[in-house]
Design a protein around this motif. Sequence first.
Motif, PDB file in Angstrom:
ATOM      1  N   VAL A 125       3.165  -1.222  16.368  1.00 29.36           N
ATOM      2  CA  VAL A 125       3.491  -0.915  14.977  1.00 29.36           C
ATOM      3  C   VAL A 125       2.224  -0.782  14.133  1.00 29.36           C
ATOM      4  O   VAL A 125       2.094   0.154  13.335  1.00 29.36           O
ATOM      5  CB  VAL A 125       4.436  -1.992  14.404  1.00 29.36           C
ATOM      6  N   ASP A 126       1.285  -1.703  14.303  1.00 32.08           N
ATOM      7  CA  ASP A 126       0.078  -1.682  13.473  1.00 32.08           C
ATOM      8  C   ASP A 126      -0.753  -0.418  13.702  1.00 32.08           C
ATOM      9  O   ASP A 126      -1.267   0.174  12.754  1.00 32.08           O
ATOM     10  CB  ASP A 126      -0.767  -2.928  13.745  1.00 32.08           C
ATOM     11  N   ALA A 127      -0.872   0.006  14.960  1.00 29.46           N
ATOM     12  CA  ALA A 127      -1.637   1.226  15.256  1.00 29.46           C
ATOM     13  C   ALA A 127      -0.944   2.454  14.668  1.00 29.46           C
ATOM     14  O   ALA A 127      -1.609   3.349  14.129  1.00 29.46           O
ATOM     15  CB  ALA A 127      -1.809   1.386  16.761  1.00 29.46           C
ATOM     16  N   ALA A 128       0.388   2.482  14.751  1.00 29.52           N
ATOM     17  CA  ALA A 128       1.122   3.617  14.188  1.00 29.52           C
ATOM     18  C   ALA A 128       0.967   3.664  12.668  1.00 29.52           C
ATOM     19  O   ALA A 128       0.769   4.744  12.089  1.00 29.52           O
ATOM     20  CB  ALA A 128       2.594   3.533  14.574  1.00 29.52           C
ATOM     21  N   VAL A 129       1.024   2.503  12.021  1.00 32.16           N
ATOM     22  CA  VAL A 129       0.838   2.457  10.566  1.00 32.16           C
ATOM     23  C   VAL A 129      -0.566   2.921  10.204  1.00 32.16           C
ATOM     24  O   VAL A 129      -0.773   3.652   9.223  1.00 32.16           O
ATOM     25  CB  VAL A 129       1.123   1.036  10.020  1.00 32.16           C
ATOM     26  N   LYS A 130      -1.555   2.509  11.000  1.00 30.08           N
ATOM     27  CA  LYS A 130      -2.945   2.933  10.751  1.00 30.08           C
ATOM     28  C   LYS A 130      -3.049   4.453  10.780  1.00 30.08           C
ATOM     29  O   LYS A 130      -3.660   5.067   9.898  1.00 30.08           O
ATOM     30  CB  LYS A 130      -3.872   2.323  11.805  1.00 30.08           C
ATOM     31  N   TRP A 131      -2.417   5.093  11.777  1.00 31.47           N
ATOM     32  CA  TRP A 131      -2.465   6.556  11.873  1.00 31.47           C
ATOM     33  C   TRP A 131      -1.730   7.207  10.708  1.00 31.47           C
ATOM     34  O   TRP A 131      -2.171   8.239  10.193  1.00 31.47           O
ATOM     35  CB  TRP A 131      -1.919   7.037  13.209  1.00 31.47           C
ATOM     36  N   VAL A 153       8.269   1.226  11.522  1.00 25.81           N
ATOM     37  CA  VAL A 153       6.908   1.629  11.181  1.00 25.81           C
ATOM     38  C   VAL A 153       6.874   2.282   9.805  1.00 25.81           C
ATOM     39  O   VAL A 153       5.986   1.990   8.984  1.00 25.81           O
ATOM     40  CB  VAL A 153       6.327   2.575  12.252  1.00 25.81           C
ATOM     41  N   LEU A 154       7.826   3.152   9.527  1.00 25.48           N
ATOM     42  CA  LEU A 154       7.848   3.838   8.231  1.00 25.48           C
ATOM     43  C   LEU A 154       8.114   2.846   7.094  1.00 25.48           C
ATOM     44  O   LEU A 154       7.540   2.986   6.003  1.00 25.48           O
ATOM     45  CB  LEU A 154       8.887   4.954   8.239  1.00 25.48           C
ATOM     46  N   LEU A 155       8.942   1.830   7.345  1.00 25.01           N
ATOM     47  CA  LEU A 155       9.191   0.799   6.335  1.00 25.01           C
ATOM     48  C   LEU A 155       7.910   0.016   6.061  1.00 25.01           C
ATOM     49  O   LEU A 155       7.560  -0.229   4.897  1.00 25.01           O
ATOM     50  CB  LEU A 155      10.300  -0.144   6.799  1.00 25.01           C
ATOM     51  N   LYS A 156       7.216  -0.366   7.116  1.00 25.69           N
ATOM     52  CA  LYS A 156       5.971  -1.118   6.932  1.00 25.69           C
ATOM     53  C   LYS A 156       4.934  -0.268   6.185  1.00 25.69           C
ATOM     54  O   LYS A 156       4.227  -0.769   5.309  1.00 25.69           O
ATOM     55  CB  LYS A 156       5.424  -1.572   8.277  1.00 25.69           C
ATOM     56  N   HIS A 157       4.858   1.011   6.518  1.00 20.40           N
ATOM     57  CA  HIS A 157       3.947   1.927   5.818  1.00 20.40           C
ATOM     58  C   HIS A 157       4.314   1.992   4.329  1.00 20.40           C
ATOM     59  O   HIS A 157       3.430   1.948   3.452  1.00 20.40           O
ATOM     60  CB  HIS A 157       4.022   3.318   6.460  1.00 20.40           C
ATOM     61  N   HIS A 158       5.584   2.072   4.046  1.00 22.99           N
ATOM     62  CA  HIS A 158       6.068   2.123   2.666  1.00 22.99           C
ATOM     63  C   HIS A 158       5.729   0.820   1.926  1.00 22.99           C
ATOM     64  O   HIS A 158       5.253   0.860   0.775  1.00 22.99           O
ATOM     65  CB  HIS A 158       7.580   2.370   2.665  1.00 22.99           C
ATOM     66  N   LEU A 159       5.972  -0.317   2.575  1.00 24.00           N
ATOM     67  CA  LEU A 159       5.690  -1.601   1.934  1.00 24.00           C
ATOM     68  C   LEU A 159       4.192  -1.780   1.681  1.00 24.00           C
ATOM     69  O   LEU A 159       3.793  -2.310   0.640  1.00 24.00           O
ATOM     70  CB  LEU A 159       6.222  -2.747   2.802  1.00 24.00           C
ATOM     71  N   GLU A 160       3.356  -1.336   2.624  1.00 23.39           N
ATOM     72  CA  GLU A 160       1.912  -1.447   2.413  1.00 23.39           C
ATOM     73  C   GLU A 160       1.438  -0.544   1.284  1.00 23.39           C
ATOM     74  O   GLU A 160       0.486  -0.870   0.565  1.00 23.39           O
ATOM     75  CB  GLU A 160       1.165  -1.149   3.706  1.00 23.39           C
ATOM     76  N   GLY A 161       2.127   0.582   1.085  1.00 26.33           N
ATOM     77  CA  GLY A 161       1.830   1.423  -0.067  1.00 26.33           C
ATOM     78  C   GLY A 161       2.142   0.695  -1.364  1.00 26.33           C
ATOM     79  O   GLY A 161       1.403   0.802  -2.357  1.00 26.33           O
ATOM     80  N   GLY A 162       3.237  -0.067  -1.375  1.00 24.08           N
ATOM     81  CA  GLY A 162       3.588  -0.863  -2.546  1.00 24.08           C
ATOM     82  C   GLY A 162       2.579  -1.966  -2.815  1.00 24.08           C
ATOM     83  O   GLY A 162       2.278  -2.289  -3.972  1.00 24.08           O
ATOM     84  N   VAL A 163       2.035  -2.548  -1.745  1.00 23.17           N
ATOM     85  CA  VAL A 163       1.008  -3.587  -1.908  1.00 23.17           C
ATOM     86  C   VAL A 163      -0.256  -2.984  -2.516  1.00 23.17           C
ATOM     87  O   VAL A 163      -0.872  -3.574  -3.416  1.00 23.17           O
ATOM     88  CB  VAL A 163       0.695  -4.261  -0.534  1.00 23.17           C
ATOM     89  N   LYS A 164      -0.661  -1.787  -2.046  1.00 17.55           N
ATOM     90  CA  LYS A 164      -1.856  -1.128  -2.581  1.00 17.55           C
ATOM     91  C   LYS A 164      -1.705  -0.797  -4.059  1.00 17.55           C
ATOM     92  O   LYS A 164      -2.656  -0.861  -4.825  1.00 17.55           O
ATOM     93  CB  LYS A 164      -2.155   0.150  -1.802  1.00 17.55           C
ATOM     94  N   LYS A 165      -0.467  -0.455  -4.459  1.00 18.53           N
ATOM     95  CA  LYS A 165      -0.226  -0.103  -5.860  1.00 18.53           C
ATOM     96  C   LYS A 165      -0.041  -1.340  -6.734  1.00 18.53           C
ATOM     97  O   LYS A 165       0.006  -1.233  -7.953  1.00 18.53           O
ATOM     98  CB  LYS A 165       1.008   0.790  -5.975  1.00 18.53           C
TER      99      LYS A 165
END
Length: 171
Positions: free
Chosen positions: A53-59, A79-91
């Motif tokens: 999951v982490d490698a896929a999110v990195k890509w 993976v898409l949920l984690k990517h979305h949540l990390e976008g929320g953390v960045k914002k």
Amino acid sequence: MPVKIRLQRHGKKGKPFYWVVAADARAKRDGKFLEKLGTYNPITNPAQIELNVDAAVKWLHNGAQPTETARRILSYKGVLLKHHLEGGVKKGALTQEQADAKFQAWLQEKENKIVAKKDSLAKGKHEAKTKALEAEKAYNEKRKADAIAKASTSAEDAETQTGEETNQVEA
């Protein structure tokens, strides 16, 4: 260099097995790839998916575009949920702890659904096997009854013929 997250086919004819890879979009389907992210086996029910999951999110953060099937697999594994949540953390919409808690809750719910599906499939398979066994027993009982009836009928016919022969001899 545009990067795609896509499936790379392996396995023999009629028994597909796929690697989920990050590859240059210009590379052949089964050609060079940048990183292997996981595996996908569609033969099993439910399909067996192993994914980093982490490698896929990195890509995904680096701009890789998943193909349609790869997107479904990434979504299925979260993976898409984690990517979305990390976008929320960045914002700054939520903290990393909140994002991790939401992701873990989603993973637990997903695991419960998978276990429930496996249980229902096993139960259905067991019921079908039991039903087939009962049908076979009923068929065998009917065959035995028919054989007994046929044997008794042939014995009665033999007695009748013997009785007719004795009547003809006496006459």
